[in-house]
Design a protein around this motif. Structure first.
Motif, PDB file in Angstrom:
ATOM      1  N   VAL A  20      33.769  44.233  31.450  1.00  0.00           N
ATOM      2  CA  VAL A  20      34.589  43.916  30.773  1.00  0.00           C
ATOM      3  C   VAL A  20      34.986  42.243  30.617  1.00  0.00           C
ATOM      4  O   VAL A  20      35.742  42.375  29.813  1.00  0.00           O
ATOM      5  N   GLU A  21      33.973  41.278  30.749  1.00  0.00           N
ATOM      6  CA  GLU A  21      34.474  39.557  30.532  1.00  0.00           C
ATOM      7  C   GLU A  21      34.403  39.976  28.742  1.00  0.00           C
ATOM      8  O   GLU A  21      34.932  39.359  27.793  1.00  0.00           O
ATOM      9  N   ARG A  38      43.967  38.851  33.713  1.00  0.00           N
ATOM     10  CA  ARG A  38      42.029  38.315  34.924  1.00  0.00           C
ATOM     11  C   ARG A  38      41.628  38.544  36.014  1.00  0.00           C
ATOM     12  O   ARG A  38      40.885  38.938  36.015  1.00  0.00           O
ATOM     13  N   PHE A  39      42.906  39.360  36.585  1.00  0.00           N
ATOM     14  CA  PHE A  39      43.198  40.082  37.046  1.00  0.00           C
ATOM     15  C   PHE A  39      42.674  41.397  37.564  1.00  0.00           C
ATOM     16  O   PHE A  39      42.231  42.455  37.771  1.00  0.00           O
ATOM     17  N   ARG A  42      40.701  43.191  34.665  1.00  0.00           N
ATOM     18  CA  ARG A  42      39.383  43.187  35.099  1.00  0.00           C
ATOM     19  C   ARG A  42      39.132  43.847  36.648  1.00  0.00           C
ATOM     20  O   ARG A  42      38.069  45.334  35.933  1.00  0.00           O
ATOM     21  N   VAL A  43      39.934  44.086  37.753  1.00  0.00           N
ATOM     22  CA  VAL A  43      40.037  45.257  38.399  1.00  0.00           C
ATOM     23  C   VAL A  43      39.802  46.965  37.682  1.00  0.00           C
ATOM     24  O   VAL A  43      38.646  47.342  38.609  1.00  0.00           O
ATOM     25  N   THR A  46      36.880  47.402  35.073  1.00  0.00           N
ATOM     26  CA  THR A  46      35.130  48.249  36.013  1.00  0.00           C
ATOM     27  C   THR A  46      35.450  49.207  36.779  1.00  0.00           C
ATOM     28  O   THR A  46      34.941  49.816  36.706  1.00  0.00           O
ATOM     29  N   GLU A  47      36.916  50.002  37.570  1.00  0.00           N
ATOM     30  CA  GLU A  47      36.908  51.052  38.240  1.00  0.00           C
ATOM     31  C   GLU A  47      36.441  52.170  37.137  1.00  0.00           C
ATOM     32  O   GLU A  47      36.494  53.282  37.295  1.00  0.00           O
TER      33      GLU A  47
ATOM     34  N   ILE B  21      31.060  43.773  42.833  1.00  0.00           N
ATOM     35  CA  ILE B  21      31.640  45.365  42.367  1.00  0.00           C
ATOM     36  C   ILE B  21      30.490  45.837  42.362  1.00  0.00           C
ATOM     37  O   ILE B  21      29.213  45.748  42.493  1.00  0.00           O
ATOM     38  N   VAL B  22      30.065  46.448  41.568  1.00  0.00           N
ATOM     39  CA  VAL B  22      29.140  48.070  41.103  1.00  0.00           C
ATOM     40  C   VAL B  22      27.675  47.975  41.024  1.00  0.00           C
ATOM     41  O   VAL B  22      27.404  48.087  41.715  1.00  0.00           O
ATOM     42  N   GLY B  51      35.544  36.119  41.935  1.00  0.00           N
ATOM     43  CA  GLY B  51      36.467  36.075  40.970  1.00  0.00           C
ATOM     44  C   GLY B  51      37.533  37.194  41.345  1.00  0.00           C
ATOM     45  O   GLY B  51      38.195  37.000  41.405  1.00  0.00           O
ATOM     46  N   TYR B  52      36.627  38.041  41.278  1.00  0.00           N
ATOM     47  CA  TYR B  52      37.309  39.507  41.408  1.00  0.00           C
ATOM     48  C   TYR B  52      35.759  40.725  42.445  1.00  0.00           C
ATOM     49  O   TYR B  52      35.197  40.262  42.538  1.00  0.00           O
ATOM     50  N   ILE B  53      37.392  41.955  43.130  1.00  0.00           N
ATOM     51  CA  ILE B  53      36.227  42.730  44.012  1.00  0.00           C
ATOM     52  C   ILE B  53      36.565  43.757  43.911  1.00  0.00           C
ATOM     53  O   ILE B  53      37.949  44.289  43.204  1.00  0.00           O
ATOM     54  N   ASP B  54      35.779  44.905  42.839  1.00  0.00           N
ATOM     55  CA  ASP B  54      36.386  46.437  43.068  1.00  0.00           C
ATOM     56  C   ASP B  54      36.317  46.836  44.612  1.00  0.00           C
ATOM     57  O   ASP B  54      35.992  46.767  45.279  1.00  0.00           O
ATOM     58  N   SER B  55      36.423  48.285  43.772  1.00  0.00           N
ATOM     59  CA  SER B  55      36.001  49.420  45.215  1.00  0.00           C
ATOM     60  C   SER B  55      35.703  48.918  45.961  1.00  0.00           C
ATOM     61  O   SER B  55      35.111  49.505  46.680  1.00  0.00           O
ATOM     62  N   ASP B  83      45.180  36.600  44.456  1.00  0.00           N
ATOM     63  CA  ASP B  83      44.931  38.075  43.603  1.00  0.00           C
ATOM     64  C   ASP B  83      43.968  38.811  45.322  1.00  0.00           C
ATOM     65  O   ASP B  83      43.874  40.116  45.252  1.00  0.00           O
ATOM     66  N   LEU B  87      44.483  42.685  47.020  1.00  0.00           N
ATOM     67  CA  LEU B  87      43.715  43.395  47.092  1.00  0.00           C
ATOM     68  C   LEU B  87      43.751  44.311  48.217  1.00  0.00           C
ATOM     69  O   LEU B  87      43.933  45.001  48.496  1.00  0.00           O
TER      70      LEU B  87
END
Lengths: 146, 110
Positions: A20-21, A38-39, A42-43, A46-47, B21-22, B51-55, B83, B87
């Motif tokens: 991802v990065e 950025r957000f 990325r999310v 990743t999914e 994340i995962v 930074g971010y969180i996934d499902s 952000d 979510l």
């Protein structure tokens, strides 16, 4: 300046963050450094990678995930293809329904659809394409500097 | 190290540094479950440096919250940026968690 990236990943969840990065970093050098990249991207990316590795390839370490990224004009497209048999996306329940809110899983596709401008699956269900529309000003700036 | 644990009174405060994340959710889950097993019941997960969180990250928070509630405790969240808060709102998980604007606010009245 248009840009394309094509690569394959081993079916290893530990590779996702770096992948991802890598993609975000390559696209960011094209002057798109907005919040959506950025957000949201990325999310969602990743999914897509996690779904491909866990559900598509069934966590099989001998399988691989192919990634095709294209930055053209004002759109960033990322296609993630696994080696699985696909799935029936019409059966995915709404994770925000009261009966599902405490379920630990089932939010991946929902988040992709909410965070990206477009999400497409192929008929077989083993490839997903994420589309992110870049802000118009960023697109114009990139064209002017090309 | 993606997760830092510090005690604030009888509350265990966990800082998530980077992504949830995962690839690393299991590490957080096991760490908190070990604390629950040791008798801890109050947890505050702080996202100041996230930074971010996934499902998968969201899912592990949901399952931990349920487990801790079953043991008579509570898991709270704090310091989500715009952000991250989006979510939780999109997934309606903001209705499931008590989300504080700051770590200090999260610790109040725990």
């Amino acid at each position: 300046m248009d840009r394309e990236l094509v690569f394959e990943l081993p079916n290893d969840l530990q590779c996702i963050e770096e992948a991802v990065e890598f993609v975000v970093g390559r696209c960011a050098t094209c002057e798109e450094t907005g919040r959506k990249l950025r957000f949201n991207f990325r999310v969602s990316f990743t999914e897509a990678l996690a779904n491909a590795m866990i559900y598509g390839n069934g966590r099989d370490p001998s399988k691989r995930v192919r990634v095709e990224v294209a930055l053209r004009g004002s759109a960033l497209k990322a296609r993630v293809i696994d080696q699985g048999h696909g799935f029936d996306r019409t059966t995915v329940p709404d994770p925000t329904a009261p009966e599902n809110i405490e379920c630990p899983g089932g939010r991946g596709i929902f988040l992709m659809r909410k965070l990206m401008d477009e999400v497409h699956f192929n008929e077989r269900g083993n490839a997903v394409t994420l589309v992110l529309r870049l802000p118009e000003t960023e697109s114009i700036r990139r064209e002017a500097s090309a | 190290m993606a997760f830092q644990v510090n005690r604030a009174g009888d509350v265990m405060v966990i800082d998530v540094d980077g992504q949830l994340i995962v690839g690393n959710r299991q590490e957080l889950k096991q760490m908190i479950l070990d604390q629950v097993e040791s008798g801890e019941r109050k947890f505050l997960v702080d996202f100041t440096h996230t930074g971010y969180i996934d499902s998968s990250g969201l899912g592990v928070l949901v399952s931990l919250s349920k487990k801790i509630r079953e043991q008579g405790g509570e898991l709270r969240l704090s310091t989500l940026n715009e952000d991250l808060r989006t979510l939780f709102e999109l997934t309606k998980l903001d209705t499931l968690f008590r989300i504080a604007d700051s770590r200090e606010e999260g610790l109040k009245g725990f």
